[in-house]
Design a protein around this motif. Structure first.
Motif, short mmCIF file in Angstrom:
data_model
loop_
_atom_site.label_atom_id
_atom_site.label_comp_id
_atom_site.label_asym_id
_atom_site.label_seq_id
_atom_site.Cartn_x
_atom_site.Cartn_y
_atom_site.Cartn_z
N MET A 1 4.86 -2.00 85.45
CA MET A 1 3.31 -2.98 85.77
C MET A 1 3.69 -3.99 84.60
SD MET A 1 -0.25 -1.43 84.82
CE MET A 1 -1.72 -2.15 84.71
N LEU A 2 3.04 -5.12 85.12
CA LEU A 2 3.16 -6.34 84.40
C LEU A 2 2.16 -6.12 83.13
CD1 LEU A 2 4.15 -9.21 85.30
CD2 LEU A 2 1.78 -9.83 85.84
N THR A 3 2.77 -6.67 81.87
CA THR A 3 2.30 -7.02 80.62
C THR A 3 1.55 -8.12 80.56
OG1 THR A 3 4.09 -7.91 79.61
CG2 THR A 3 4.35 -5.64 79.69
N PRO A 4 0.63 -8.31 79.78
CA PRO A 4 -0.29 -9.50 79.47
C PRO A 4 0.60 -10.61 78.85
CG PRO A 4 -1.27 -7.68 78.30
CD PRO A 4 -0.05 -7.18 78.95
N ALA A 5 1.72 -10.35 78.25
CA ALA A 5 2.89 -11.33 77.88
C ALA A 5 3.59 -11.96 79.09
CB ALA A 5 3.57 -10.82 77.04
N GLU A 6 3.94 -10.99 79.94
CA GLU A 6 4.56 -11.46 81.18
C GLU A 6 3.69 -12.14 81.91
OE1 GLU A 6 7.85 -7.92 81.72
OE2 GLU A 6 5.84 -7.44 82.46
N PHE A 7 2.32 -11.85 82.11
CA PHE A 7 1.35 -12.66 82.97
C PHE A 7 1.08 -14.07 82.19
CE2 PHE A 7 -3.24 -13.01 84.14
CZ PHE A 7 -3.24 -13.35 85.49
N HIS A 8 1.02 -14.20 80.82
CA HIS A 8 1.09 -15.44 80.34
C HIS A 8 2.27 -16.27 80.74
CE1 HIS A 8 -1.89 -15.56 76.81
NE2 HIS A 8 -2.04 -14.31 77.18
N ALA A 9 3.50 -15.73 80.75
CA ALA A 9 4.83 -16.59 81.07
C ALA A 9 4.79 -17.05 82.44
CB ALA A 9 5.94 -15.51 80.79
N LEU A 10 3.90 -16.23 83.38
CA LEU A 10 4.07 -16.85 84.87
C LEU A 10 3.03 -17.96 85.09
CD1 LEU A 10 3.62 -13.30 86.64
CD2 LEU A 10 5.59 -14.92 86.62
N HIS A 11 2.27 -18.59 84.10
CA HIS A 11 1.57 -19.78 84.06
C HIS A 11 2.26 -20.99 83.37
CE1 HIS A 11 -1.68 -16.72 84.13
NE2 HIS A 11 -2.55 -17.41 84.76
N ARG A 12 3.09 -21.39 84.59
CA ARG A 12 3.89 -22.61 84.21
C ARG A 12 3.57 -24.08 84.99
NH1 ARG A 12 7.58 -18.21 85.26
NH2 ARG A 12 7.92 -19.12 87.62
N PRO A 13 3.19 -24.87 84.29
CA PRO A 13 2.49 -26.11 85.11
C PRO A 13 3.75 -26.60 86.01
CG PRO A 13 1.85 -26.21 82.87
CD PRO A 13 2.92 -24.85 83.02
N GLY A 14 3.50 -26.67 87.20
CA GLY A 14 4.63 -27.41 88.24
C GLY A 14 5.20 -26.04 88.80
#
Length: 272
Positions: A1-14
């Protein structure tokens, strides 16, 4: 299951994450089985399913119940809070702390009322600050609704207001900013330049994800689109069946690809 930190990392401009929005456990399970690692909720879908009004702060219990069930199934959920379900920032913070304890990865909070007015920016920022303090690991998506509720022609004013509100929410602890509405490419590009954080927009008509990536978007949400599409598909299917000829043995043509019974019944079981 995805963690909050991994979810943060998925927000990449571009290189935006496409976040589909579910409205019940069935839609969340279906999206997860399709390979989506993170799923949002749509307040419209939850509200309509509960026989309540969207945006009126009436679906805290239903949103919490969906979060609990999603966690039991190992589904990483980001919860739409509408405007926080309360005007007491401490109460908003306590609710989000409960979501974090369940295993949610993020929340989304907006700054407008059901009457179509922007709320006081300091109250909205206080809610953001309370969430950030109560659940600092979650991805806190602060939504500002000027483009959503204001159809004025003064593009510069709307951009300035969105940027000012975004800056206030980021200073209060937001992780990213969501600006909903049907936006022109030039507007999206201007918002990317004006907002010093990952920008979230709705999936846009005639703008594929690849184009949103070129514009610098970090997240594209479906909002209520999937829920409304599902309702429309029900109507289309029933109308097609009602128009069929030749008796009950003739299967009418349904204008969509329908999952088979085994496809649906074979969804992964509860992960305990």
């Amino acid at each position: 299951m995805l963690t909050p930190a991994e979810f943060h990392a998925l927000h990449r401009p571009g290189s935006p994450i496409l976040l589909p929005n579910a409205w019940d456990l069935a839609s969340a399970r279906w999206l997860a089985a399709a390979g989506h690692r993170a799923i949002g909720t749509t307040s419209l879908g939850i509200a309509v399913g509960a026989g309540k009004c969207d945006g009126a702060g009436e679906i805290a219990a239903e949103s919490l119940a969906l979060a609990l069930e999603a966690a039991r199934h190992g589904i990483a959920l980001s919860v739409d809070l509408e405007a926080g379900f309360s005007d007491d920032p401490d109460e908003v913070g306590r609710f989000v702390a409960e979501l974090a304890a369940i295993g949610c990865i993020g929340v989304n909070i907006e700054d407008s009322t059901p009457a179509g007015e922007l709320v006081d920016v300091e109250l909205a920022a206080a809610k953001v600050a309370a969430i950030a303090a109560a659940a600092p690991r979650l991805y806190l998506n602060a939504r500002t609704d000027g483009y959503w509720i204001d159809d004025a022609d003064d593009a510069d004013r709307r951009l300035d207001e969105a940027a000012a509100r975004a800056g206030r929410y980021l200073a209060a602890g937001a992780s990213g900013v969501f600006v909903p509405g049907v936006l022109e490419p030039a507007t999206i590009s201007a918002l990317v330049g004006a907002v010093e954080a990952p920008l979230n927009v709705l999936v846009q008509p005639d703008l594929p994800i690849s184009r949103l990536a070129e514009l610098g978007v970090a997240r594209a949400s479906t909002g209520s689109l999937l829920f409304r599409t599902a309702l429309g598909s029900i109507s289309a299917a029933v109308e097609a069946m009602a128009g069929g000829r030749g008796g009950a043995s003739v299967r009418p043509a349904v204008p969509l690809e329908v999952p088979s019974y085994p496809d649906v019944a074979g969804l992964p079981p509860v992960v305990r």
